[in-house]
Design a protein around this motif. Sequence first.
Motif, PDB file in Angstrom:
ATOM      1  N   GLU A 230     -49.548 -10.060  30.771  1.00 26.39           N
ATOM      2  CA  GLU A 230     -50.537 -10.943  31.385  1.00 26.39           C
ATOM      3  C   GLU A 230     -51.163 -10.327  32.634  1.00 26.39           C
ATOM      4  O   GLU A 230     -52.170 -10.826  33.121  1.00 26.39           O
ATOM      5  N   GLY A 231     -50.519  -9.329  33.170  1.00 25.00           N
ATOM      6  CA  GLY A 231     -51.046  -8.719  34.389  1.00 25.00           C
ATOM      7  C   GLY A 231     -50.566  -7.292  34.520  1.00 25.00           C
ATOM      8  O   GLY A 231     -49.619  -6.863  33.862  1.00 25.00           O
TER       9      GLY A 231
ATOM     10  N   GLN B 261     -51.807  -9.431  40.914  1.00 25.46           N
ATOM     11  CA  GLN B 261     -50.813 -10.489  40.854  1.00 25.46           C
ATOM     12  C   GLN B 261     -51.474 -11.767  40.328  1.00 25.46           C
ATOM     13  O   GLN B 261     -52.705 -11.842  40.211  1.00 25.46           O
ATOM     14  N   PRO B 262     -50.683 -12.790  39.996  1.00 28.64           N
ATOM     15  CA  PRO B 262     -51.282 -14.000  39.417  1.00 28.64           C
ATOM     16  C   PRO B 262     -52.371 -14.637  40.273  1.00 28.64           C
ATOM     17  O   PRO B 262     -53.280 -15.277  39.741  1.00 28.64           O
TER      18      PRO B 262
ATOM     19  N   PRO C 251     -42.250 -13.957  36.376  1.00 25.34           N
ATOM     20  CA  PRO C 251     -43.567 -14.491  36.742  1.00 25.34           C
ATOM     21  C   PRO C 251     -43.777 -15.957  36.377  1.00 25.34           C
ATOM     22  O   PRO C 251     -44.907 -16.368  36.091  1.00 25.34           O
TER      23      PRO C 251
ATOM     24  N   PHE D 269     -49.126 -20.341  41.946  1.00 28.59           N
ATOM     25  CA  PHE D 269     -49.078 -18.948  41.540  1.00 28.59           C
ATOM     26  C   PHE D 269     -47.674 -18.397  41.730  1.00 28.59           C
ATOM     27  O   PHE D 269     -47.052 -18.584  42.782  1.00 28.59           O
TER      28      PHE D 269
END
Length: 535
Positions: free
Chosen positions: A78-79, A83-84, A317, A333
């Motif tokens: 997802e990354g 960062q989110p 995460p 987040f």
Amino acid sequence: MNMKEQPLLKAITFLVCGLSFMQVHAEEALSKLVVQISDNSTLQPTEARVRITHLNGELADVPEVGIGVMYGRNDVAEGYAFQPDGAFYVDGGFEMEMAPGDYRMTVSKGFEYLPRTIDFSLSPGGNRTQEVALERWINMPERGWYSADDHIHIRRSPRENPYILKWIAAEDIHVGAMLRMGDFWATYYEQYAFGEAGLFEEGDRVLTPGQEEPRTHEIGHTISLGADEAVRFQRQYYYYDRVFDRVHALNGLTGYAHQGMTFHGYRGMTMDVLRNKVDFLELLQFCTPNGPIHTNHYYFFLDLGFRLTAAAGSDFPWCGRWPNPEAGVTQRFAQIGNARFYTHVGDDFSFEKWKANFKAGHTFVSSGPMLDLRVNGALPGDTVEVSKGETLRITAKAFGQAGKVPLRKLELVAHSKVLKSVSVEDDGQSKDELSIEWEIQASEGFWIAAHCDAGPMQFAHTTPVYISVDGSGFHNPETASANLDQCEQYLKEIEEEIAEPDDRMNYYAWRYKEGLEKRISDTRKVIRKLRTQLE
């Protein structure tokens, strides 16, 4: 070439030249940003977390030197470098070309440093060099305390080690536990090795492998740290005690995740804590609503006379701070280190020394404030043995920073009750430091811990100091009977789960009915023994 083709050729030439001209001048119009990040106390470059947005809130790009590691929930990418929340990690600084405009940059490094927020403008074709010196408001390693995040999910090989270590350094974490996650079917976030072979160390920063397994919906999620090998019994998956016994034989520590709140962790804790299988509880984390700290189950088992070390972790995460307008948090987040615990190691940090002191219970958990609790000089996790009538000298201090971690209240908690408290409104107290000095005469055994409230979502809590009077235990005689009755109720909940087959996904306890009934029976024997001893 005929006459008809000439106008077309001229048009194409004009278009190409025009595009080239526009490209050159667009590139000339870009601005260059150079950022240099240092530790104000050492004047040396340092790792940090950076987030840049346009003043309208739109995220800026990530520089090429942004430190990238693949991550994602359910072990799905997802990354990478971001960062989110769109932040990124760098080591000492970066430079990048940016479109002209107005920007906001935030630079941070965990809890012990003051974040810097800088608004700046970039003019077309201009250059800007920005020096950012991060200032500590407290230095916990100088006091002998080192931070840890017990719950990070990132798949890794030896190649990723240096980059992940930069991530935890940028959050000022000293020990990052990289947890392989398992369930009934499979494992995720694989670690390439366990034990010493899986350690990666640079100075006083360490990556250590661990596991979040077993983990089920019916009796909770568990964590094991520091074992020489991974432990997984897939065909006996609900028999957590088998895993705990093996982890202990492999020099590891065992605990329950998520405060024992979610996934009915309190049920598993009833079987395992009462049979002395559990070393720690993840007391502080942002996964649970209305968190990040829940002491219900922690106090419950302490009151029954069982030692439990307080730990904490981010569950990255997955888990982020809950939205809180008062704190300026509007979205949730995930972030490494947003919940952490500190272990008193003293001088000369090493992983083995950290592990030994974690095992001894010399810890406090935090999402912002810092704590120091001493009873007759003893640390959290220690047992203080005194005679009846002997004086106990208790000191507790909370440390904060008025702008970042504004302290509110400091409490001494014993046997689930607040015995003594001070607040920022009291004389001699402040948002930067709260303190309690108290002397009492020992009359019976008890446990005592310090708890602190600061700004929104900012808490800290120590592992207790355990007081033994004339060789006594530290249980709470006032709640013993009711708590043992509650243990019986938790066991009945498990019996209801396994009474009939369940066709829901992730609910397989009924398939292990015989083994769970044996463990329930063994736990009831302990309850009967405790009734004789404690009531």
